[in-house]
Write a protein that holds these residues in place. Sequence first.
Motif, short mmCIF file in Angstrom:
data_model
loop_
_atom_site.label_atom_id
_atom_site.label_comp_id
_atom_site.label_asym_id
_atom_site.label_seq_id
_atom_site.Cartn_x
_atom_site.Cartn_y
_atom_site.Cartn_z
N ILE A 88 0.84 -1.22 0.00
CA ILE A 88 0.00 0.00 0.00
C ILE A 88 0.87 1.26 0.00
O ILE A 88 0.39 2.34 -0.30
N SER A 90 3.55 1.40 -1.94
CA SER A 90 4.34 1.30 -3.16
C SER A 90 3.61 1.95 -4.33
O SER A 90 2.49 2.43 -4.18
N ASP A 91 4.22 1.89 -5.51
CA ASP A 91 3.58 2.52 -6.67
C ASP A 91 2.34 1.76 -7.15
O ASP A 91 1.62 2.22 -8.03
N ASN A 93 -0.07 1.55 -5.43
CA ASN A 93 -1.14 2.25 -4.75
C ASN A 93 -1.05 3.77 -4.97
O ASN A 93 -1.45 4.54 -4.11
N ASN A 94 -0.51 4.16 -6.13
CA ASN A 94 -0.28 5.58 -6.41
C ASN A 94 -1.52 6.44 -6.21
O ASN A 94 -1.41 7.58 -5.78
N GLY A 95 -2.67 5.88 -6.52
CA GLY A 95 -3.91 6.66 -6.50
C GLY A 95 -4.30 7.19 -5.13
O GLY A 95 -5.18 8.05 -5.03
N VAL A 96 -3.72 6.65 -4.07
CA VAL A 96 -4.05 7.15 -2.72
C VAL A 96 -2.81 7.42 -1.87
O VAL A 96 -2.91 7.68 -0.69
N LEU A 97 -1.65 7.33 -2.51
CA LEU A 97 -0.40 7.37 -1.74
C LEU A 97 -0.26 8.63 -0.88
O LEU A 97 0.06 8.55 0.31
N GLN A 98 -0.50 9.77 -1.47
CA GLN A 98 -0.33 11.02 -0.70
C GLN A 98 -1.31 11.12 0.48
O GLN A 98 -0.87 11.31 1.62
N PRO A 99 -2.63 10.95 0.23
CA PRO A 99 -3.56 11.00 1.37
C PRO A 99 -3.25 9.94 2.42
O PRO A 99 -3.35 10.19 3.62
N LEU A 101 -0.29 8.48 3.17
CA LEU A 101 0.91 8.80 3.95
C LEU A 101 0.65 9.92 4.96
O LEU A 101 1.11 9.86 6.10
N LEU A 102 -0.13 10.90 4.53
CA LEU A 102 -0.44 12.02 5.43
C LEU A 102 -1.21 11.50 6.66
O LEU A 102 -0.86 11.82 7.79
#
Lengths: 533, 296
Positions: A88, A90-91, A93-99, A101-102
């Motif tokens: 989750i 990794s790439d 899961n790019n579509g939600v990576l930023q939200p 991680l925050l």
Amino acid sequence: MINQRDLRPKDMGRSDDQLIKLDNLMPLLAPFDKPGMEPPLTDPKPAWKEKYCTSLDGYVGIDTLTRPKSKEDEDEFVRKFLSGLEKIFSDANNGVLQPLLLSFEYCAKCNTCSDACHIYTATGDNELYRPIYRSEVLRKILKKYFTTSGKLLGGFVGADIDVNWETIARLGELAYRCNLCRRCAQTCPLGLDNAILTKEIRKIFSQEMGIAPTPLHTKGTMLQIKTGSSTGLSKPAFLDTLEFLEEDTEEKFGIKLKFPVDKKGADILVLHNAGEFMAWPENPVAFAILFDAAGLNWTLSSEIMGYDSVNYGLWYDDTQAKKIAMMQMKVAKDFGVNRVVVAECGHAHKASMISSDRMASDRIPVESCFPLLWDMVKSKRLILDPSKNNFPVTLHDPCNVVRQMGIVEPQRSILKAIAPQFREMTPHGVDNYCCGGGSGFAIMNSANFPEFRTQVASRMKFNQILGAFKGTMENTSLPKYICAPCSNCKGAMRGILEHYDATEKFNLQYGGIVELMVNALVSMKKPFLEFLE
Amino acid sequence: MILSIIAYLSIVLFVGISVYKAYQFANMPFHGRMDLYPVPKEKGYEHGGSYYEEIAWWSKPHEVSHVREIIEMLKEIIFIKKLFENQRPFWWISYALHLGIYLLMAWTILLVIGAMFELNGIIVAANSSSIWGLLLFYVSLVTGYLGLAFGALGSGLLFLRRLFDNTLKKYTTPQEYFNLLLIFAALMTGILTWSRDLSFGFAREVTGNLVTFTPFAADGLLTLHVILVGIMLIYIPISKMSHYVGKYFTFHKVLWDNNPNLKGSDIEQQVIKASSFRPTTSWSAPHIKPPAAPEK
């Protein structure tokens, strides 16, 4: 079993038969505050304990999560979860990576979110259901296995949890004790969202481990991809259903109704939740009556994926969600309509307008039915007599439509115009509470899960309803109408009313918004709402 | 000299690491929409509405108010509005800490300006003949006293609350206690140091020496204070206390980002770019077909 007051996130790996037991639910309002008005909570059957994971709170949400037969199976289960947990971030899961991680990194554990959660409140502030409890378990596991600080400093940074089959299985179950309503995220001073983490747990289970509740996966998205609808409704069966509804409408109301199907040159493609045709056929009938009365150039589609707006992938599996969204969009594009209108289904609203908005370019515009319906009322294209709806009406706000899309006013403007005794719930609008059916709960009926849904997840909503109708409940000759303009929410309402026998005892009724509108049409010779007959 | 290096280095690292973190978040892959209403820039903000309340919304201009967005952002930054509205008892102590930090940041800047004044012959004192010297003297006093008091009180009370609150202590890791203690220790050494210097005249002198790399006699307490503040400034951006960076993204790039993917829009360009990406990792469940091989 642990006293819930002492429960800590690191206890998820304990060997207890059942971590906690629900025993102190929030009291219901009158008239359901008297002893005997509510059935007691039950214990899980011994056979379920042997087969499933009942070791969280005794309930079974994931009917495909079965106990391992050997130590190797146990280890493999944990290994797969950890592999998914790594993915989750990794790439893949790019579509939600930023939200993600925050929300993962920044929780200050101020605990502001707890009071916003209807499930936490309904359970009498039970520690297990605190929104940050689940998130913290996930953080502990990740820190233990995948961060340098966790490996070097262990408990100092919170990497102090035992990870075994029970830990992971309980976490999977706990991901299905949250409706993903995101009310907690509204209150977070840092703008973090526990629902993102909950959904990521569900995704790890489905996308990596192949484990998801049968009603969502095998009989949900998989069936929809195969047959075109999660109801299993085939094209011929769909056409037969429409024909039956046309005959039935003529017989009941004397209206010669003809559903336009695959009409060339139509302006609007209307997408219903296909469950409506089976469970609440009066809803698509009412839409057809109103759209015809307003003179809209509309059509239904009989193409595979064209007559069911649902997308259960939203709740547990991004890959399934994307497949379905792309197939649905293709139908609309191939059809050549100018716009798609989503009928009364909350998650279909969000799926087709928000979640899939950034999946591909060159999309056919999608809009909600509510502004369109309000425009029909406002512009007086419908001749309505509000006195036909002269009984108490309250409005349930579907989370997906309201909190997650900002469609707040059109539906209440309609009700203010057509229902003289309309009253709001407290709170309402973007501050509403979930019906308890959100994120798949409404259709998850395996083992004892319906008990959790109706008595726990829907508890706050039931109290809101009782509060809205205060002073009218005892008058059983007076119908009280819960307007729930969303298929899943209606499913939850049906569950509540049946469980508490509230229709029989107190004449509590439920349905969508278009049924009320048709009922108010001057041209209707007899009431459209059956309970008025 | 060493203290000067620590002071400069810690400030450079504080800013540098914070900017780097912001850069990392800003360069993360394009993500799907996760709007959550009310969204301040929307026309229907008062009731939590959005452009989806309009029929044929895509054919109408998306009316947004960036002024309202900035006002809401400032309310959150300056007053921690959401905590105030949703958990008042906690807000009092959290706000004391944050307000203390803001005041101390202002105080530090004022000390630097004061030191510059003095180096240029303008006296910063109660008996200064310069109006600017007088103003700087009194504003420095207020910000310094209040900043140190609020900051120490806030961090101390937050620590105690976490230690004795039955709920919070279950979720607080030893590292999180350490975070608060570090701030408390840095501020307490400040209070002990400057309590011998109620006019902050010595503080301005030390600041001047630090800024100009001039060697000066520092006792053990002052040395400890400068070192602790230095460690704190370097540690904050690498820890989750860097939420001042994250908070911009959680609101602006996640909860308040509702720009639709319309033909010809910037979003459309980003969607096109993102859809050509082929991930190097794939999911393993049986129902998921493996994606195409990564592009070379």
